[in-house]
Design an enzyme around this catalytic site. Structure first.
Site, short mmCIF file in Angstrom:
data_model
loop_
_atom_site.label_atom_id
_atom_site.label_comp_id
_atom_site.label_asym_id
_atom_site.label_seq_id
_atom_site.Cartn_x
_atom_site.Cartn_y
_atom_site.Cartn_z
N CYS A 121 -2.30 -2.95 7.39
CA CYS A 121 -2.21 -3.82 6.22
C CYS A 121 -0.94 -4.67 6.21
O CYS A 121 -0.97 -5.83 5.77
CB CYS A 121 -2.36 -3.00 4.95
SG CYS A 121 -4.03 -2.31 4.83
N ASP A 133 0.79 -1.25 0.00
CA ASP A 133 0.00 0.00 0.00
C ASP A 133 0.82 1.29 0.00
O ASP A 133 0.43 2.27 0.66
CB ASP A 133 -0.96 0.02 1.20
CG ASP A 133 -2.03 -1.06 1.13
OD1 ASP A 133 -1.93 -1.94 0.26
OD2 ASP A 133 -2.94 -1.03 1.97
N LYS A 170 -6.54 -5.01 -3.37
CA LYS A 170 -7.18 -5.63 -2.20
C LYS A 170 -8.21 -4.68 -1.60
O LYS A 170 -8.06 -3.46 -1.66
CB LYS A 170 -6.12 -6.02 -1.17
CG LYS A 170 -5.38 -4.83 -0.58
CD LYS A 170 -4.33 -5.32 0.37
CE LYS A 170 -3.76 -4.26 1.28
NZ LYS A 170 -4.65 -3.27 1.84
#
Ligand code: ZN
Length: 214
Positions: free
Chosen positions: A145, A29, A112
């Site tokens: 994450c 991310d 995701k």
């Protein structure tokens, strides 16, 4: 009321040797919304990790390690926007992976919808096809994450390596809590980006060979 707690000691490995043919680098991310000024869910410490992640990418690419980027991806009606401010809206600048870490064409990008990069994605499928058993997981956010991806990997019996200086959180407590759990609960290795060496098992550097031969 806040109160002071000590972080229990966990090992930070000074050298982490990995077989590049069985290792994947997972960059989590590193998108404009989380990393760059003007991003909607900025993690102020994320920008400082970019050079370290760049070094890890260079190491991975030089040694033909598999490289995976995860990309948080949301759109209208996503319940995550009830928990967090709107972020990572598909197709926007904030959703894009930052320019400095742009994926190459041959590298895999996993979109995701939740913290865990295995949840509802093809990540495990690809890792198994590649016969990868070790994951170096970096990026942001350390306790969100990165953490849930590391947790999910460990539950699937992948070896997890987290370079501390290549991950970032909103709060130092969150970072430490995550690293301690990764070390203690997932038997993960906490290390630094410079300590990771891509070498097959049994490999000895020329210096070590010379030292052994005396
Ligand atoms: Zn999200």
């Amino acid at each position: 009321m806040p109160h002071t707690l000590e972080v229990p000691e966990y090992e930070i490995h000074e050298e982490t040797r990995l077989d590049p043919s069985k290792t994947a680098l997972i960059v989590v991310d590193m998108q404009n919304d989380f990393v760059k000024e003007g991003g909607s869910l900025l993690v102020p410490d994320a920008e400082a990790t970019v050079p370290n992640i760049k070094n890890l990418l260079a190491l991975a690419r030089e040694n033909h390690m598999k490289v995976v980027f995860t990309q948080d991806t949301h759109s209208d009606g996503d319940p995550e926007w009830d928990i967090w401010p709107e972020h990572a809206r598909e197709g926007t600048w904030g959703w894009e992976i930052i320019g400095e870490l742009a994926p190459r064409e041959s590298e895999t990008v996993i979109r995701k919808v939740r913290y865990d990069a295995f949840y509802g994605t093809h990540l495990d499928h690809f890792l198994r096809l590649w016969k990868v058993d070790t994951l170096v997981i970096c990026g942001t956010v350390a306790n969100i994450c990165v953490h849930y991806t590391a947790a999910s990997a460990a539950l699937r019996w992948y070896d997890v390596v987290v370079p501390k200086d290549a991950t970032s959180a909103l709060d130092p407590f969150d970072l430490e809590a995550s690293l301690r759990q990764t070390s203690f609960l997932f038997s993960g290795r906490i290390t630094t980006s410079g300590a990771i060496k891509a070498e097959a098992p049994g490999y000895r550097s020329k210096i070590e060979e010379a030292a052994k031969e005396g």
